[in-house]
Design an enzyme around this catalytic site. Structure first.
Site, PDB file in Angstrom:
ATOM      1  N   PRO A  78       3.042   0.641  -4.191  1.00 55.42           N
ATOM      2  CA  PRO A  78       3.331  -0.803  -4.192  1.00 55.42           C
ATOM      3  C   PRO A  78       2.928  -1.603  -2.962  1.00 55.42           C
ATOM      4  O   PRO A  78       3.781  -2.125  -2.247  1.00 55.42           O
ATOM      5  CB  PRO A  78       4.841  -0.838  -4.410  1.00 55.42           C
ATOM      6  CG  PRO A  78       5.321   0.392  -3.728  1.00 55.42           C
ATOM      7  CD  PRO A  78       4.258   1.430  -3.982  1.00 55.42           C
ATOM      8  N   CYS A  79       1.638  -1.735  -2.765  1.00 57.17           N
ATOM      9  CA  CYS A  79       1.176  -2.526  -1.627  1.00 57.17           C
ATOM     10  C   CYS A  79       1.483  -4.007  -1.852  1.00 57.17           C
ATOM     11  O   CYS A  79       1.469  -4.791  -0.907  1.00 57.17           O
ATOM     12  CB  CYS A  79      -0.317  -2.324  -1.411  1.00 57.17           C
ATOM     13  SG  CYS A  79      -1.334  -2.619  -2.853  1.00 57.17           S
ATOM     14  N   HIS A  80       1.794  -4.378  -3.097  1.00 61.13           N
ATOM     15  CA  HIS A  80       2.103  -5.789  -3.373  1.00 61.13           C
ATOM     16  C   HIS A  80       3.460  -6.193  -2.799  1.00 61.13           C
ATOM     17  O   HIS A  80       3.787  -7.365  -2.771  1.00 61.13           O
ATOM     18  CB  HIS A  80       2.078  -6.043  -4.882  1.00 61.13           C
ATOM     19  CG  HIS A  80       3.067  -5.228  -5.660  1.00 61.13           C
ATOM     20  ND1 HIS A  80       2.816  -3.922  -6.052  1.00 61.13           N
ATOM     21  CD2 HIS A  80       4.311  -5.513  -6.097  1.00 61.13           C
ATOM     22  CE1 HIS A  80       3.867  -3.461  -6.713  1.00 61.13           C
ATOM     23  NE2 HIS A  80       4.798  -4.392  -6.757  1.00 61.13           N
TER      24      HIS A  80
END
Length: 171
Positions: free
Chosen positions: A135-137
């Site tokens: 989850p780089c978001h």
DNA sequence: TAAGTGCGTCGTT
DNA sequence: AACGACGCACTTA
């Protein structure tokens, strides 16, 4: 050691067709649907090892959950062997940010013990080969602004919105 | 408040 | 040696 990609398999979702890449060590890549391009390049010739088919089943479920804003039940092994040591450190930290939660680039830098490498963390996020599932978001700028996203900011807002971690109001 | 500028910092190419 | 998905101080409007 960097394993070779063994298979590319499509994942149909209500948001379009994602493309998952596998090596003998696990899931090594995930691509967002490509506007205008329906199924392509996916290798579906039946010579897929059973292990990878099993992993693919997990990825399909995990992606469906993630796209619905919920934490995946189970993930297959992730092959991050193409990343540098630093990038792997950052990606591992991203995996510890729960759905609906966020961290700033600065907080991530501090969390991995490199408080000065704030900008480098941004670079590592951008190099993340497995977006959504890694989850780089969930990493925002320190001023609570959106920051960037290699897959396009629209996706970042959508994903965060579904997790209840972003108000369409601002940003 | 909002938006723009300049510079420090550090991993990657 | 150059370039960022940054952060911070500071300036303008």
């Amino acid at each position: 050691m960097r394993r070779e990609v063994v298979a590319h398999l499509p994942i149909p979702t209500k948001d379009g067709e994602f493309l998952a890449s596998y090596s003998s060590a696990g899931l090594c890549g995930l691509r967002f649907p490509r506007a205008g391009k329906p199924g392509r390049g996916a290798r579906t010739d039946g010579n897929i090892p059973a292990e990878i088919q099993r992993w693919h089943g997990l990825v399909k479920q995990a992606l469906a959950s993630s796209l619905a804003g919920q934490a995946p039940r189970k993930l297959p092994p992730l092959d991050v062997s193409r990343g540098t040591k630093f990038q792997q450190l950052v990606w591992a930290q991203l995996g510890r940010i729960g759905a609906g939660k966020t961290m700033s680039y600065k907080e991530v830098a501090q969390a991995i013990g490199r408080p000065g490498a704030v900008r480098a963390v941004g670079g590592a996020c951008g190099a993340n080969p497995i977006p959504v599932l890694v989850p780089c978001h969930r990493v925002l700028a320190a001023n609570r602004k959106i920051g960037g996203f290699s897959g396009g900011l629209a996706w970042k807002r959508t994903l965060l919105g579904r997790e209840g971690a972003w108000e369409e109001n601002r940003g």
